[in-house]
Design a protein around this motif. Structure first.
Motif, PDB file in Angstrom:
ATOM      1  N   ALA A 223       0.817  -1.217   0.000  1.00 27.33           N
ATOM      2  CA  ALA A 223       0.000   0.000   0.000  1.00 27.33           C
ATOM      3  C   ALA A 223       0.844   1.257   0.000  1.00 27.33           C
ATOM      4  O   ALA A 223       0.491   2.266  -0.581  1.00 27.33           O
ATOM      5  CB  ALA A 223      -0.940  -0.001   1.204  1.00 27.33           C
ATOM      6  N   GLN A 224       1.991   1.223   0.678  1.00 29.56           N
ATOM      7  CA  GLN A 224       2.868   2.383   0.789  1.00 29.56           C
ATOM      8  C   GLN A 224       4.317   1.941   0.605  1.00 29.56           C
ATOM      9  O   GLN A 224       4.692   0.846   1.008  1.00 29.56           O
ATOM     10  CB  GLN A 224       2.720   3.043   2.166  1.00 29.56           C
ATOM     11  N   PRO A 225       5.184   2.739   0.008  1.00 31.45           N
ATOM     12  CA  PRO A 225       4.832   4.007  -0.639  1.00 31.45           C
ATOM     13  C   PRO A 225       4.233   3.766  -2.016  1.00 31.45           C
ATOM     14  O   PRO A 225       4.488   2.742  -2.625  1.00 31.45           O
ATOM     15  CB  PRO A 225       6.178   4.723  -0.725  1.00 31.45           C
ATOM     16  N   HIS A 226       3.455   4.712  -2.488  1.00 34.05           N
ATOM     17  CA  HIS A 226       2.856   4.574  -3.808  1.00 34.05           C
ATOM     18  C   HIS A 226       3.886   4.774  -4.913  1.00 34.05           C
ATOM     19  O   HIS A 226       3.765   4.226  -5.985  1.00 34.05           O
ATOM     20  CB  HIS A 226       1.717   5.582  -3.969  1.00 34.05           C
ATOM     21  N   THR A 227       4.902   5.562  -4.648  1.00 29.97           N
ATOM     22  CA  THR A 227       5.945   5.808  -5.635  1.00 29.97           C
ATOM     23  C   THR A 227       6.880   4.604  -5.688  1.00 29.97           C
ATOM     24  O   THR A 227       7.175   3.988  -4.675  1.00 29.97           O
ATOM     25  CB  THR A 227       6.746   7.063  -5.270  1.00 29.97           C
ATOM     26  N   GLY A 228       7.357   4.269  -6.890  1.00 35.14           N
ATOM     27  CA  GLY A 228       8.207   3.095  -7.036  1.00 35.14           C
ATOM     28  C   GLY A 228       9.597   3.301  -6.471  1.00 35.14           C
ATOM     29  O   GLY A 228      10.047   4.422  -6.226  1.00 35.14           O
ATOM     30  N   ARG A 229      10.284   2.197  -6.240  1.00 32.84           N
ATOM     31  CA  ARG A 229      11.698   2.216  -5.832  1.00 32.84           C
ATOM     32  C   ARG A 229      12.550   1.722  -6.986  1.00 32.84           C
ATOM     33  O   ARG A 229      12.157   0.836  -7.738  1.00 32.84           O
ATOM     34  CB  ARG A 229      11.926   1.313  -4.620  1.00 32.84           C
ATOM     35  N   ASN A 230      13.738   2.300  -7.092  1.00 31.45           N
ATOM     36  CA  ASN A 230      14.672   1.803  -8.089  1.00 31.45           C
ATOM     37  C   ASN A 230      15.615   0.786  -7.454  1.00 31.45           C
ATOM     38  O   ASN A 230      15.491   0.451  -6.271  1.00 31.45           O
ATOM     39  CB  ASN A 230      15.428   2.961  -8.749  1.00 31.45           C
ATOM     40  N   LEU A 231      16.568   0.291  -8.222  1.00 30.92           N
ATOM     41  CA  LEU A 231      17.445  -0.770  -7.722  1.00 30.92           C
ATOM     42  C   LEU A 231      18.492  -0.273  -6.740  1.00 30.92           C
ATOM     43  O   LEU A 231      19.210  -1.073  -6.147  1.00 30.92           O
ATOM     44  CB  LEU A 231      18.124  -1.482  -8.901  1.00 30.92           C
ATOM     45  N   GLY A 237      10.657   9.246  -8.354  1.00 26.35           N
ATOM     46  CA  GLY A 237       9.549   9.827  -9.084  1.00 26.35           C
ATOM     47  C   GLY A 237       8.640  10.711  -8.256  1.00 26.35           C
ATOM     48  O   GLY A 237       7.574  11.128  -8.727  1.00 26.35           O
ATOM     49  N   THR A 238       9.052  11.041  -7.038  1.00 28.33           N
ATOM     50  CA  THR A 238       8.186  11.821  -6.148  1.00 28.33           C
ATOM     51  C   THR A 238       7.796  13.164  -6.744  1.00 28.33           C
ATOM     52  O   THR A 238       6.637  13.582  -6.669  1.00 28.33           O
ATOM     53  CB  THR A 238       8.898  12.047  -4.797  1.00 28.33           C
ATOM     54  N   ASN A 239       8.747  13.866  -7.323  1.00 26.34           N
ATOM     55  CA  ASN A 239       8.478  15.218  -7.817  1.00 26.34           C
ATOM     56  C   ASN A 239       8.040  15.265  -9.273  1.00 26.34           C
ATOM     57  O   ASN A 239       8.165  16.304  -9.932  1.00 26.34           O
ATOM     58  CB  ASN A 239       9.714  16.099  -7.631  1.00 26.34           C
ATOM     59  N   ASN A 240       7.511  14.163  -9.796  1.00 22.48           N
ATOM     60  CA  ASN A 240       7.005  14.173 -11.167  1.00 22.48           C
ATOM     61  C   ASN A 240       5.879  15.202 -11.316  1.00 22.48           C
ATOM     62  O   ASN A 240       5.065  15.359 -10.398  1.00 22.48           O
ATOM     63  CB  ASN A 240       6.447  12.792 -11.530  1.00 22.48           C
ATOM     64  N   PRO A 241       5.825  15.897 -12.442  1.00 22.06           N
ATOM     65  CA  PRO A 241       4.658  16.759 -12.679  1.00 22.06           C
ATOM     66  C   PRO A 241       3.373  15.929 -12.623  1.00 22.06           C
ATOM     67  O   PRO A 241       3.370  14.746 -12.996  1.00 22.06           O
ATOM     68  CB  PRO A 241       4.901  17.305 -14.093  1.00 22.06           C
ATOM     69  N   THR A 307       7.542  14.607   5.036  1.00 23.34           N
ATOM     70  CA  THR A 307       7.260  13.289   4.481  1.00 23.34           C
ATOM     71  C   THR A 307       7.683  13.262   3.020  1.00 23.34           C
ATOM     72  O   THR A 307       8.217  14.244   2.495  1.00 23.34           O
ATOM     73  CB  THR A 307       5.756  12.971   4.581  1.00 23.34           C
ATOM     74  N   GLU A 308       7.410  12.139   2.339  1.00 27.20           N
ATOM     75  CA  GLU A 308       7.820  12.017   0.940  1.00 27.20           C
ATOM     76  C   GLU A 308       7.312  13.165   0.077  1.00 27.20           C
ATOM     77  O   GLU A 308       8.034  13.669  -0.787  1.00 27.20           O
ATOM     78  CB  GLU A 308       7.329  10.688   0.358  1.00 27.20           C
ATOM     79  N   THR A 309       6.092  13.585   0.310  1.00 21.30           N
ATOM     80  CA  THR A 309       5.490  14.602  -0.556  1.00 21.30           C
ATOM     81  C   THR A 309       5.716  16.036  -0.082  1.00 21.30           C
ATOM     82  O   THR A 309       5.240  16.977  -0.718  1.00 21.30           O
ATOM     83  CB  THR A 309       3.976  14.347  -0.678  1.00 21.30           C
ATOM     84  N   THR A 310       6.451  16.215   1.016  1.00 19.17           N
ATOM     85  CA  THR A 310       6.765  17.561   1.484  1.00 19.17           C
ATOM     86  C   THR A 310       7.718  18.245   0.498  1.00 19.17           C
ATOM     87  O   THR A 310       8.692  17.641   0.045  1.00 19.17           O
ATOM     88  CB  THR A 310       7.427  17.516   2.877  1.00 19.17           C
ATOM     89  N   ALA A 311       7.424  19.479   0.168  1.00 21.14           N
ATOM     90  CA  ALA A 311       8.307  20.222  -0.732  1.00 21.14           C
ATOM     91  C   ALA A 311       9.695  20.358  -0.114  1.00 21.14           C
ATOM     92  O   ALA A 311       9.838  20.582   1.094  1.00 21.14           O
ATOM     93  CB  ALA A 311       7.716  21.597  -1.020  1.00 21.14           C
TER      94      ALA A 311
END
Length: 423
Positions: A223-231, A237-241, A307-311
């Motif tokens: 369920a969390q995090p929604h953003t993917g992880r790389n290797l 990808g958090t700051n994607n438009p 958090t992850e989405t904090t600017a």
């Protein structure tokens, strides 16, 4: 009479068409479709009637569909699926505009059918995905600069060759290409089937130049995090438009009155194969890794707090007066705020292709970025990263391509690139 792969009433020895399988799955419920009560494997049962495969009821994941038709091509703004196959094709010698028109018609018709879970027209299906649903399949087509002289057309100015960057170690045999095809889905068999179908439909008109496969987190795995992880273990990808951003369309899509006109509603895709030097990376402490990226490895939160989405607060300092997000941290160097607003929509997939001759993993990121103009999107950001990104010593850019991705096909009967090829 030859077999028509589009005939929904055909129940030959290959079994049911994909559409009939989907219909049967929808009416049969979780138990699937019963094909004859008391069927068995004995000689008597085999002799009684020809065997017809039972349809398997689809899960919600398998039944999910992404419409092929629309103002933009699918596979750009939709949430990332779990699987990617990217392929570049070169036109065969002698294939000119009429041949490419025919190919794009075949490809578009096949992509539209497969996005709905239907048997692709134009050839006998290989049945690889016979019992699968569409699984959010998207197929995205692009044109490389090298195709335009072959069809007597002028390439867009935005397709000018990308500059050489200091850290590039590009293999040109795995770069560029006349045509680029991105196939994504939530089922690996579905992506394989779709790309194999397109390759077969290209016979005589185009041949494969290179192909790469990638993977991301499976939907529902966590369920969390929604953003993917790389290797590297980092949330990526958090700051994607976001499509809800007021500037999203202007940054990602060519405007209706853009130049050239046939690219209206389209985008430009930069595709890069970026190998990660995982052996060197894994030797770094977690603290060092976080300082290189500028985010906490576990939560994805910026080192400036939240958090992850904090600017990201680029001005915040630690108690000792040092910057919380280091001057060469990846997120600082790449942020639009540090690049005159330059932004792109990234769709990154991990890859692992075994091990190199030196024993190091041949693994990393298949990076795709969509933008309205690479000269104001990818290029300025990559130039800045090449000059001062702490991550640079842990990665190698090994292949690259830039492609014009035309707008979508609004209604059935059209094909991708029609405005270009019929101009």
């Amino acid at each position: 009479m030859p077999h028509d792969p589009n005939d929904e009433n055909d129940e030959n020895t290959h079994g049911l068409s994909r559409r009939r399988l989907l219909t049967a799955a929808g009416t049969a419920g979780a138990a699937g479709l019963a094909v004859g009560a008391g069927a068995g494997f004995g000689a008597h049962a085999l002799a009684a009637t020809p065997a017809v495969r039972a349809a398997t009821a689809l899960t919600a994941l398998g039944a999910d569909r992404v419409p092929f038709h629309g103002a933009h091509q699918a596979g750009i703004v939709q949430p990332m699926q779990s699987r990617l196959v990217a392929t570049a094709f070169d036109l065969t010698p002698g294939t000119a505009r009429p041949g490419l028109v025919s190919l794009m018609k075949r490809w578009s018709a096949a992509a539209a059918a497969m996005a709905e879970g239907r048997t692709p027209p134009g050839l006998a299906d290989d049945d690889v995905a016979l019992d699968a649903g569409p699984s959010s399949l998207t197929v995205t087509f692009g044109f490389g600069a090298s195709v335009f002289p072959k069809i007597s057309a002028t390439a867009p100015a935005a397709l000018a060759a990308l500059p050489a960057f200091p850290e590039d170690a590009l293999d040109r045999s795995r770069s560029d290409g006349d045509l680029w095809v991105q196939v994504c889905a939530d089922d690996a068999l579905v992506t394989h089937h779709a790309m194999r179908t397109l390759q077969r439909l290209a016979a005589g008109a185009a041949t494969v130049r290179w192909q790469m496969s990638g993977f991301s987190r499976s939907p529902g795995a966590t369920a969390q995090p929604h953003t993917g992880r790389n290797l590297m273990g980092q949330i990526d990808g958090t700051n994607n438009p976001k499509p809800t951003d007021a500037t999203f369309d202007a940054r990602i899509f060519v405007p209706a009155k853009g130049d050239p006109q046939w690219m209206a509603g389209g985008s430009y895709a930069v595709f890069r194969r970026i190998r990660m030097l995982l052996d060197s990376w894994d030797q770094q402490s977690t603290d060092r890794q976080e300082r290189v990226i500028g985010r906490r490895k576990g939560s994805g939160a910026p080192l400036s707090g939240g958090t992850e989405t904090t600017a990201v607060d680029l001005d915040r300092q630690n108690a000792d007066g040092s910057l919380a997000v280091a001057g060469d941290a990846h997120i600082r160097v790449a942020t639009p705020d540090a690049n005159q607003g330059a932004a792109m929509l990234r769709r990154g997939y991990s890859y692992h292709d075994g091990f190199r001759s030196d024993g190091a993993p041949d693994a990393g990121l298949l990076f795709t970025a969509f933008q309205a103009d690479p000269l104001t999107g990818f290029v300025p950001v990559q130039r800045k990263l090449a000059r001062g990104d702490a991550l640079s010593v842990f990665i190698r850019h090994e292949s690259s391509g830039l492609y014009a991705v035309p707008g979508g096909v609004p209604t059935p009967g059209g094909y991708v690139g029609q405005a270009l090829l019929e101009s």
